[in-house]
Every structure is written in C-alpha cells, then in structure tokens.
Design an enzyme around this catalytic site. Structure first.
Site, short mmCIF file in Angstrom:
data_model
loop_
_atom_site.label_atom_id
_atom_site.label_comp_id
_atom_site.label_asym_id
_atom_site.label_seq_id
_atom_site.Cartn_x
_atom_site.Cartn_y
_atom_site.Cartn_z
N SER A 129 0.83 -1.21 0.00
CA SER A 129 0.00 0.00 0.00
C SER A 129 0.86 1.25 0.00
O SER A 129 1.91 1.30 0.66
CB SER A 129 -0.88 0.00 1.25
OG SER A 129 -1.53 1.24 1.38
N LYS A 176 1.76 -3.78 6.51
CA LYS A 176 2.18 -3.91 5.10
C LYS A 176 3.69 -3.73 5.00
O LYS A 176 4.37 -4.48 4.28
CB LYS A 176 1.45 -2.87 4.25
CG LYS A 176 -0.03 -3.12 4.13
CD LYS A 176 -0.31 -4.16 3.07
CE LYS A 176 -1.43 -5.07 3.44
NZ LYS A 176 -1.64 -6.16 2.48
N TYR A 184 -2.33 -0.71 10.54
CA TYR A 184 -2.60 -1.40 9.26
C TYR A 184 -1.45 -1.20 8.29
O TYR A 184 -0.90 -2.16 7.73
CB TYR A 184 -3.91 -0.89 8.62
CG TYR A 184 -3.95 -1.20 7.13
CD1 TYR A 184 -4.18 -2.50 6.69
CD2 TYR A 184 -3.70 -0.20 6.18
CE1 TYR A 184 -4.16 -2.80 5.32
CE2 TYR A 184 -3.69 -0.49 4.82
CZ TYR A 184 -3.92 -1.79 4.40
OH TYR A 184 -3.89 -2.08 3.05
N1 NAD Z 1 -8.62 -1.32 -1.18
C1 NAD Z 1 -7.63 -0.47 -1.01
O1 NAD Z 1 -7.84 0.75 -0.96
C2 NAD Z 1 -6.20 -0.96 -0.90
C3 NAD Z 1 -5.16 -0.04 -1.01
C4 NAD Z 1 -3.85 -0.50 -0.89
C5 NAD Z 1 -3.58 -1.85 -0.68
N2 NAD Z 1 -4.63 -2.73 -0.56
C6 NAD Z 1 -4.33 -4.14 -0.31
O2 NAD Z 1 -4.93 -4.91 -1.33
C7 NAD Z 1 -5.33 -6.17 -0.81
C8 NAD Z 1 -6.78 -6.44 -1.18
O3 NAD Z 1 -7.59 -5.42 -0.63
P1 NAD Z 1 -9.15 -5.31 -0.95
O4 NAD Z 1 -9.50 -3.88 -1.02
O5 NAD Z 1 -9.48 -6.18 -2.10
O6 NAD Z 1 -9.74 -5.90 0.40
P2 NAD Z 1 -10.88 -7.02 0.59
O7 NAD Z 1 -11.20 -7.05 2.04
O8 NAD Z 1 -11.96 -6.80 -0.38
O9 NAD Z 1 -10.09 -8.33 0.17
C9 NAD Z 1 -9.26 -9.07 1.05
C10 NAD Z 1 -9.61 -10.52 0.85
O10 NAD Z 1 -8.75 -11.34 1.63
C11 NAD Z 1 -9.51 -12.34 2.29
N3 NAD Z 1 -8.75 -12.71 3.48
C12 NAD Z 1 -8.38 -11.92 4.53
N4 NAD Z 1 -7.65 -12.62 5.41
C13 NAD Z 1 -7.54 -13.88 4.91
C14 NAD Z 1 -6.87 -15.06 5.34
N5 NAD Z 1 -6.18 -15.09 6.50
N6 NAD Z 1 -6.93 -16.16 4.59
C15 NAD Z 1 -7.63 -16.16 3.42
N7 NAD Z 1 -8.27 -15.07 2.95
C16 NAD Z 1 -8.23 -13.94 3.69
C17 NAD Z 1 -10.84 -11.66 2.58
O11 NAD Z 1 -11.90 -12.58 2.80
C18 NAD Z 1 -11.03 -10.85 1.31
O12 NAD Z 1 -11.68 -11.58 0.31
C19 NAD Z 1 -5.07 -6.13 0.69
O13 NAD Z 1 -3.86 -6.79 0.95
C20 NAD Z 1 -4.92 -4.65 0.99
O14 NAD Z 1 -4.05 -4.42 2.07
C21 NAD Z 1 -5.93 -2.31 -0.67
#
Ligand code: NAD
Length: 348
Positions: free
Chosen positions: A126, A154, A150
């Site tokens: 992130s 990362k 959080y």
């Molecule tokens: N959405 C944003 O703004 C953003 C920005 C920067 C980075 N990210 C990163 O991108 C990634 C995806 O984010 P997102 O927005 O799709 O979030 P999200 O919550 O929609 O997706 C995360 C997924 O991981 C699954 N999950 C969580 N812990 C788990 C585990 N221990 N075992 C198996 N599955 C598990 C959840 O069920 C979910 O489907 C994350 O790593 C997040 O840190 C997101």
C-alpha cells in the site's frame, strides 16, 4: 514463466481472490487467458465473486490446505497475495488482531509456499506506508514511515518477504497500490460494501440520499486545502498484475517494489466536481473540520511501473467514478446482504 500469449496457460494462485481487488485481478487473469485458483477465507470476501472459478475456502495460514492446493494444481506458476484485513481504525483498536492476520499469517503462508516450491510472489502492498514530502508526491525510494498499524503490517510484510527472498528460492514483487476506485468494467465484481466510507463512496451515498457531501478538512497543504489522493481504476490495477505475471522473470532483483497509481493527485474538491459532471443527481458540497487520523494524502511519481511492467493506466478519473456508480446501482443484484466485517476505510 509462460506469457499470456505463450503455449502454456499461466496458472496463478490468488489469496484473497474473493475480495474487491483480488476478484478483479482474477477476472483480468481470465480475460488474459490465465487460470486463477482462488484461496479465500471469506472473512470479508464474497462467495459470489468466486462463481465459476476454481475456489478453495480457507485460511492462508492453513498448511494442509495450501499443500492440497499445490498437489491438485502442480502447475501453479505464481502466487498473488491480496489476503489481508484493511480497515485502518480497526487496526488502531485491535493491533494484535491485525498483526496476527496480516503479518503472522503471511509468514505462515510464505513457509507453506516455500515448502510447495512457490517461487514467484506478488504482494499487495500500500502507498499508505510512505511519508510523503512537501509536494505530496512519492516514488519507490521515498521514506517508509507508516502512520497506522494497518499500514505498518504492510511495511513489516514487505521487509519480511525481502529477508525471505534473500535466503530462499523465491522472488517477490511488492505492488504498492494508491487509491483504487471503479469496478470491473464488465460489472462481474466491485466493492462488497453497500455504503463504502471513502470519499467517492460518500459522494455516491450523498447523491442517492439527496443530502450534501461533507468535505472533512480544508486546511491541508494542497492547492485547494482539501486532501489529495491518487485514484487508480481497479481494472488498471488488475491489468498491472497481469503485466507483472507476464514479465515476472525479467524483474531486476529477488525483490522488486513498484508503485501503482496514475501520477495525478486529485483533491476532494476536484473529486466532487468530477463526480457532479458524471452523476445523474449532483451533490451539494459542505465543509467541515478534519477528522482524527485523516492525512493530507499522496500521489505517485510514476516511471518504474511503465519501465518494468510496460504498464500505464488506461482509465481516467471520470471512468472510475462512472464504473463506481454503475456498480453501486448493480451491487444488490450481485450480492445479497452485507459482508461480515466493515470494509473500505477512509484511508488505506
Ligand atoms: N482497497 C484499497 O484501498 C487498498 C489499497 C492498498 C492496498 N490494498 C491491499 O490490497 C489487498 C486487497 O484489498 P481489498 O481492497 O481487495 O480488500 P478485501 O477485504 O476486499 O479483500 C481481502 C480478501 O482477503 C480475504 N482474506 C483476509 N484474510 C484472509 C486469510 N487469513 N486467509 C484467506 N483469505 C483472507 C478476505 O476474505 C477478502 O476476500 C489487501 O492486501 C490490501 O491491504 C488495498
């Protein structure tokens, strides 16, 4: 690794592939002729997003399950690790839970991948890990100074994977996402939450409810005093993963870091103005003070993504807003009810 055009279809394990970004990445892989295998605990992800896809319900820390996945798919060529908890205020309230979910489980996951010969790992990181300079732009060499538990999970994962890649036969690409908006342009997937709490989500909500949109914070060091973000269309993010899979073996080091943003910062005021150009029901804008935990924001200075991945964003802000609105109108048809946990915090 075979390319999308190559003879052999690339099979990729996507942990967190039932979530917002992971499910979009899975769609982009499918559209590019690759075969995604989804691993997701559904803690925040949605079963509907796995329909018709190879799907294992379970945890990234579950060794026997990972062994089974690799036994059943010995041709997995790369792993994309999107699985995490992502709500900043929750991470402040429950750091133990967040370090356990995001760091401890990622460490277990890495060990399970190594045992199964997983040699290519793409990690969802992130832009929230950066400390931006005065002009609020950052590149991959900018100081890392996460402002929340959080974001720190990362940064810790990145450091942990780098140490592992230095000692073990695995190469790691950390993709640092800026602020994803929009949805799959084919509307297969989008944000799970009915009422997302980021600025665009609040604009959509204000428009639906016929109430003013409130800008929180007008005294930031930006051109109009409102917070600045680098909004990247989630389909462009997904396309970057496809490019990364295709070019993985050409990446320079055992560890590579790449920012994924547009390079253009958009202030909240500018976002509201762009929204009103697109929305059927424009919103009125009101102003209020900053909320605790708010930050000025940042945008990327692009360059590395284009150089190493041959990738540049194709969608502009307007298309991101349009696709978010389209998904908001369709969401209840695709998904029923709310996910178990809150999603989409103001800052990630
Ligand atoms: N959405 C944003 O703004 C953003 C920005 C920067 C980075 N990210 C990163 O991108 C990634 C995806 O984010 P997102 O927005 O799709 O979030 P999200 O919550 O929609 O997706 C995360 C997924 O991981 C699954 N999950 C969580 N812990 C788990 C585990 N221990 N075992 C198996 N599955 C598990 C959840 O069920 C979910 O489907 C994350 O790593 C997040 O840190 C997101």
């Amino acid at each position: 690794m075979a390319t999308a055009e190559g003879v052999q279809a690339v099979k990729v394990l996507i942990a967190g592939g039932a979530g917002f970004i992971g499910s979009t990445v899975a769609s982009a892989c499918l559209d590019a002729g690759m075969s995604p295998v989804i691993l997701d605990s559904l803690v925040t992800g949605r079963r509907e997003f796995t329909a018709g896809r190879s799907f294992y319900e379970g945890d990234i820390a579950d060794g026997p399950l990972i062994d089974r996945i690799f036994a059943e798919h010995p041709d997995i060529g790369a792993v994309i690790h999107c699985a995490a908890l992502i709500v900043v205020p929750d991470s402040v309230a429950d750091p133990v839970g967040y370090y356990r979910a995001n760091v401890a489980k990622s460490l277990e996951f890495a060990a399970h991948l190594l045992r199964n010969g997983g040699a290519r790992l793409i990690f969802s990181s992130s832009a929230a890990i950066y400390r931006p300079g005065a002009d609020l732009s950052v590149d991959e060499d900018s100081p890392v100074d996460p402002a929340s538990p959080y974001a720190r999970t990362k940064a810790v994962c990145e450091a942990m994977f780098a140490d592992i890649a230095a000692a073990e036969p695995i190469r790691v690409l950390s993709l640092r996402y800026f602020n994803p908006i929009g949805a799959d342009p084919k509307m297969r997937t989008g944000l799970q939450l009915r009422r997302p709490t980021h600025a665009l989500g609040k604009l959509i909500q204000a428009s639906q409810d016929g109430v003013p949109f409130v800008i929180t914070g007008t005294d930031w060091p930006t051109r109009d005093g409102t917070g600045l973000r680098d909004y990247i269309h989630v389909w462009d993010l997904a396309a970057a993963h496809v490019a990364a899979l295709t070019r993985f073996d050409t990446l320079p080091g055992p560890v590579t870091v790449i920012n994924l943003g547009t390079g253009t910062g958009t202030t909240v005021r500018e976002l509201a103005a762009a929204f009103n150009q697109v929305a059927d029901r424009p919103v009125q804008v009101r102003e209020a003070g900053r909320r605790p935990g708010d930050i000025a924001g940042a945008c990327t200075r692009t360059g590395r993504a284009q150089r190493l991945l041959g990738w540049r964003p194709q969608y502009d802000l307007t298309e991101g807003i349009r696709h978010s609105l389209q998904w908001a109108a369709l969401r209840d048809e695709v998904l029923s009810g709310e996910p178990a946990r809150r999603l989409s915090p103001p800052e990630r």
